[in-house]
Write a protein that holds these residues in place. Structure first.
Motif, short mmCIF file in Angstrom:
data_model
loop_
_atom_site.label_atom_id
_atom_site.label_comp_id
_atom_site.label_asym_id
_atom_site.label_seq_id
_atom_site.Cartn_x
_atom_site.Cartn_y
_atom_site.Cartn_z
N THR A 70 17.50 3.71 -4.43
CA THR A 70 18.30 2.60 -4.99
C THR A 70 17.35 1.52 -5.52
O THR A 70 17.14 0.51 -4.85
CB THR A 70 19.20 1.98 -3.91
OG1 THR A 70 18.38 1.79 -2.73
CG2 THR A 70 20.36 2.86 -3.56
N LEU A 73 18.57 -2.36 -5.79
CA LEU A 73 18.79 -2.95 -4.47
C LEU A 73 17.46 -3.18 -3.76
O LEU A 73 17.27 -4.20 -3.08
CB LEU A 73 19.68 -2.01 -3.63
CG LEU A 73 20.00 -2.51 -2.23
CD1 LEU A 73 20.82 -3.77 -2.28
CD2 LEU A 73 20.73 -1.45 -1.43
N ARG A 131 27.78 -6.73 -4.01
CA ARG A 131 27.62 -5.37 -3.50
C ARG A 131 28.49 -5.15 -2.26
O ARG A 131 29.13 -4.12 -2.09
CB ARG A 131 26.14 -5.15 -3.16
CG ARG A 131 25.85 -3.74 -2.68
CD ARG A 131 24.38 -3.52 -2.42
NE ARG A 131 24.20 -2.21 -1.82
CZ ARG A 131 24.25 -2.00 -0.53
NH1 ARG A 131 24.44 -3.00 0.30
NH2 ARG A 131 24.11 -0.76 -0.05
N ARG A 132 28.51 -6.13 -1.40
CA ARG A 132 29.33 -6.03 -0.19
C ARG A 132 30.81 -5.86 -0.54
O ARG A 132 31.55 -5.16 0.15
CB ARG A 132 29.13 -7.31 0.65
CG ARG A 132 29.09 -7.04 2.11
CD ARG A 132 28.66 -8.19 2.94
NE ARG A 132 27.37 -8.01 3.56
CZ ARG A 132 27.06 -7.04 4.40
NH1 ARG A 132 27.95 -6.16 4.75
NH2 ARG A 132 25.86 -6.95 4.91
N PRO A 136 32.35 0.59 -1.61
CA PRO A 136 33.31 0.92 -0.54
C PRO A 136 32.68 1.11 0.83
O PRO A 136 33.19 0.63 1.83
CB PRO A 136 33.95 2.22 -1.03
CG PRO A 136 33.74 2.24 -2.50
CD PRO A 136 32.48 1.49 -2.76
N GLU A 137 31.52 1.83 0.88
CA GLU A 137 30.95 2.10 2.20
C GLU A 137 30.39 0.84 2.87
O GLU A 137 30.25 0.79 4.09
CB GLU A 137 29.89 3.21 2.15
CG GLU A 137 28.63 2.89 1.37
CD GLU A 137 28.70 3.38 -0.07
OE1 GLU A 137 29.82 3.48 -0.61
OE2 GLU A 137 27.64 3.67 -0.65
N VAL A 138 30.09 -0.18 2.06
CA VAL A 138 29.61 -1.43 2.65
C VAL A 138 30.81 -2.30 3.04
O VAL A 138 30.87 -2.85 4.14
CB VAL A 138 28.71 -2.20 1.66
CG1 VAL A 138 28.07 -3.38 2.35
CG2 VAL A 138 27.64 -1.28 1.09
N ARG A 139 31.77 -2.35 2.17
CA ARG A 139 32.95 -3.18 2.42
C ARG A 139 33.69 -2.71 3.68
O ARG A 139 34.19 -3.52 4.47
CB ARG A 139 33.88 -3.07 1.21
CG ARG A 139 34.98 -4.08 1.23
CD ARG A 139 35.69 -4.04 -0.08
NE ARG A 139 36.97 -4.70 0.01
CZ ARG A 139 37.82 -4.76 -0.98
NH1 ARG A 139 37.50 -4.22 -2.15
NH2 ARG A 139 38.96 -5.37 -0.85
N TYR A 140 33.71 -1.39 3.86
CA TYR A 140 34.41 -0.79 5.00
C TYR A 140 33.92 -1.33 6.34
O TYR A 140 34.69 -1.47 7.27
CB TYR A 140 34.23 0.73 4.95
CG TYR A 140 34.97 1.49 6.02
CD1 TYR A 140 36.33 1.76 5.88
CD2 TYR A 140 34.32 1.92 7.16
CE1 TYR A 140 37.02 2.45 6.86
CE2 TYR A 140 35.00 2.61 8.15
CZ TYR A 140 36.35 2.87 7.99
OH TYR A 140 37.02 3.55 8.96
N VAL A 141 32.62 -1.63 6.42
CA VAL A 141 32.06 -2.07 7.71
C VAL A 141 31.70 -3.56 7.72
O VAL A 141 31.06 -4.04 8.64
CB VAL A 141 30.80 -1.24 8.06
CG1 VAL A 141 31.19 0.18 8.43
CG2 VAL A 141 29.78 -1.25 6.94
N THR A 142 32.11 -4.27 6.69
CA THR A 142 31.76 -5.69 6.60
C THR A 142 32.75 -6.54 7.39
O THR A 142 33.95 -6.38 7.25
CB THR A 142 31.75 -6.15 5.13
OG1 THR A 142 30.69 -5.45 4.48
CG2 THR A 142 31.51 -7.64 5.01
N ASP A 146 29.14 -10.99 8.57
CA ASP A 146 28.29 -10.66 7.43
C ASP A 146 28.49 -11.66 6.30
O ASP A 146 27.54 -12.10 5.66
CB ASP A 146 28.61 -9.25 6.94
CG ASP A 146 28.46 -8.24 8.05
OD1 ASP A 146 27.33 -8.02 8.50
OD2 ASP A 146 29.49 -7.69 8.51
N ARG A 192 23.59 -11.27 13.66
CA ARG A 192 22.89 -10.14 13.05
C ARG A 192 21.61 -10.57 12.33
O ARG A 192 20.79 -9.73 12.00
CB ARG A 192 23.81 -9.43 12.07
CG ARG A 192 24.78 -8.54 12.80
CD ARG A 192 25.85 -8.01 11.91
NE ARG A 192 27.01 -7.72 12.73
CZ ARG A 192 28.24 -7.61 12.28
NH1 ARG A 192 28.49 -7.79 11.01
NH2 ARG A 192 29.22 -7.32 13.10
#
Lengths: 219, 445
Positions: A70, A73, A131-132, A136-142, A146, A192
């Motif tokens: 990436t 990023l 990006r967050r 989708p894979e980042v938003r899912y765990v945000t 964060d 975090r």
């Protein structure tokens, strides 16, 4: 209003520094003691040779498979993390404050450069926020933490830039800048943002396990 | 933020007697007590750091074959797996429902192969496999474990092997293979209980149970190479370890101790083991730690290392080579587990004229989706594995190879299913299959 300014750049600032420093030392000592007491393999497997070998890959941009996957990023990540240390530490205004209080000083960045770098940090925060939200894979765990973390950095730098350029209500920007900066310091050992303290150790442990036990590179 | 789906009934639940009946017996008090006990007493700084410091950057997602195969469904990413299981347990201090526990255990058991590929994708090196192991441990202590794999763990507990093989059946299988092999090699013996031999050869229980030809082949290779070795006749011959994968560390420890002590009783210099991945993980990485050993108390040599040694020392020689195009699958437990990628390739290439690599390969290779005890959860979860590894099928297909070499039993199971389901025209082989077939047989008739 001057009393408020004096308060947040005086006692509150020292309290923030103290909480940050004491909290960080506590976290690091606690981690060592816990490892010694209940997770001995962390210390038993720890191998400086493998730790340094791994760090030489992970701390250099594009030197691991992950960083190459990436590219954008990776660039943003490195620039952001370097600048959030460099800009505040070498900012003329901050060094002057230290000089005023403690009589110590160190070299500073030219103001115009610092200004541009601070704007770069703001843009990096914008990228992280986008990006967050958009991945989708980042938003899912945000979670709220964060948003709060990146938000605090954003507010600190953005209000700093605005105050410097005297855009918007100067005093509010200045106070926001100081309070958000202090909040971030305090957050480090308790949220975090703690990855600032443990990040290298986590990588170090897995580098040791992969290197010394699994005979396999970890990058 | 999307609500963690394991908390809801709508989650991708697969019926399983072990999970469903186990969950039906749970009470909120027991769940809370066990979760907190495991987290407070059995984990420490590593687990705490993984819980606290993951910044939810999502970089690990691309490391996971489930995520890649399921059209990038975010709930299959490694970070989402922690989000849906351990983090929630910690955040709620153990106050989670029976339904939540059941689903979290299903996820940890069947949607993570503990392959550790994501460690190459996480800048901090957060070990999702370790965290999934803790979730399985919690499930096991609560009596919530998929039925099939629990049965193998029960077998370990009762018989010290994975497949309910009785002592006389084990000896009988070896004698049977000796009989068979003597048609080809008249002087071949399968030594049993030979004290002071250089090597103890240990296998996993599926070998005597249904892959007995592997014992024949190993005996033929040992015989041809003129090695001084022995099989034990007592329990301790099986090096496999499903107790490790269900989180029953106590039984895992008993198994490993017996395996090491059997080698010590026979006074051998080293243990050579067949082409198995998880068993290798259990002896040098997991079981040994439980017993308090930094490494293993006796030298452990994996089949791949052993074949490499035989070939480079000239003890076995290549007679013929395979003409078909061949590719090599890197099993997680011996590659990300022990760095045997080059040795495996060298052996494979010695016997194969036409060789092609899959990409990515070596330490970045995609898992077979069977390992980590996932295939041992049995038929209810076959679809989870097969649909969860389209990425591997595509990787295999892209090589155009006719033969895939996979030096691991579990990989064979997983790849076989994928080859079938995605209609790949490929044959699977062990290194032992190839060596047996293509080595110079000076002692055969």
């Amino acid at each position: 209003m001057h009393t408020f300014y004096d308060f947040i750049t005086g006692p509150l600032l020292w309290i923030s520094f103290l909480v940050f420093l004491a909290g960080s030392v506590y976290r690091l000592v606690y981690a060592y003691m816990e490892a010694k007491r209940r997770d001995q393999f962390v210390l038993v497997y720890w191998s400086w040779k493998h730790v340094l070998r791994s760090m030489a890959h992970w701390l250099v941009p594009y030197n691991t498979m992950r960083w190459r996957t990436t590219p954008v990023l990776t660039a943003v990540t490195f620039v952001f993390h370097i600048l959030i240390f460099v800009v505040p530490i070498f900012l003329t205004a901050h060094v002057m404050l230290f000089n005023q209080w403690l009589g110590i000083s160190w070299p500073t960045l030219p103001e115009a450069v610092a200004d541009i770098l601070a704007i770069v940090v703001v843009l990096c925060c914008g990228y992280f926020i986008w990006r967050r939200w958009a991945t989708p894979e980042v938003r899912y765990v945000t979670g709220w933490q964060d948003w709060f973390m990146v938000g605090t950095v954003l507010v600190t730098f953005l209000s700093g830039v605005l105050a410097y350029h005297q855009l918007g209500p100067y005093q509010i920007m200045l106070y926001l800048h100081i309070l958000a900066g202090e909040a971030f310091l305090v957050m480090i050992p308790f949220t975090r943002a703690e990855h600032m303290l443990y990040g290298l150790f986590m990588r170090g442990y897995i580098a040791s396990e992969f290197g010394a036990v699994r005979h396999c590179k970890d990058w | 933020m999307t609500k963690p789906l394991t908390q809801t009934d709508k989650w991708r639940k697969v019926e399983d007697a072990g999970l469903d009946r186990g969950a039906a017996r749970l009470t909120p008090e027991r769940i809370e007590k066990v979760i907190n006990e495991v987290i407070d007493k059995e984990t420490s700084i590593r687990f705490q750091a993984y819980m606290r410091d993951c910044v939810r950057c999502g970089l690990c997602a691309e490391g996971c074959h489930y995520f890649l195969s399921r059209d990038r469904d975010p709930s299959y990413s490694p970070v989402a797996k922690m989000h849906q299981t351990a983090w929630e347990m910690v955040r709620r201090k153990g106050k989670v429902s029976a339904e939540f526990v059941r689903n979290a255990v299903q996820l940890a058991h069947t949607e993570c192969n503990l392959c550790r590929r994501c460690l190459h994708y996480c800048p901090f090196g957060i070990d999702t496999a370790y965290v999934m192991g803790i979730v399985r441990r919690i499930g096991n202590r609560l009596g919530v474990t998929p039925q099939y794999i629990q049965d193998t763990a029960n077998s370990h507990s009762a018989t010290m092997n994975q497949m309910w093989v009785k002592e006389d059946e084990w000896i009988d299988s070896l004698k049977w293979q000796e009989d068979e092999a003597r048609d080809e090699f008249p002087d071949l013996r399968i030594p049993l209980e030979k004290e002071g031999a250089e090597i103890m050869y240990s296998v996993i229980a599926p070998e005597p149970k249904f892959r007995t030809q592997l014992i024949y082949q190993a005996a033929a290779i040992f015989h041809e190479a003129g090695m001084d070795y022995t099989f034990p006749a007592t329990p301790g011959w099986d090096n496999s370890d499903m107790a490790m994968f269900v989180g029953n560390n106590e039984i895992m420890g008993r198994l490993k101790r017996l395996h090491f002590e059997t080698a010590q009783r026979l006074r051998v210099k080293r243990i050579v083991m067949g082409e198995c991945g998880h068993a290798f993980r259990s002896v040098y990485d997991v079981g040994n730690r439980w017993l308090g050993w930094r490494d293993s108390p006796i030298e452990i040599v994996h089949g791949v290392q052993f074949y490499h040694e035989l070939l480079t020392s000239g003890r076995i020689q290549v007679e013929t080579q395979i003409e078909d195009l061949v590719t090599f699958h890197d099993p997680c437990n011996i590659i990300r587990g022990r760095g045997l990628m080059e040795q495996g390739r060298e052996v494979a290439k010695a016997f194969c004229k036409n060789y092609i690599e899959m990409t990515p390969n070596r330490e970045h290779n995609l898992c077979c989706a069977a390992g980590g005890g996932v295939i041992n959860c049995g038929p209810p979860f076959k679809e989870t594995r097969v649909k969860g590894n389209r990425a591997k099928a595509e990787q295999l297909k892209a090589t155009g190879a006719k033969i895939v070499i996979a030096p691991c039993h579990n990989c064979h199971g997983g790849l076989e299913d994928i080859i079938h389901a995605y209609h790949l025209d490929m044959k699977l082989m062990f290194l032992g299959d190839i060596i047996y077939k293509h080595m110079k047989k000076t002692k055969a008739v």
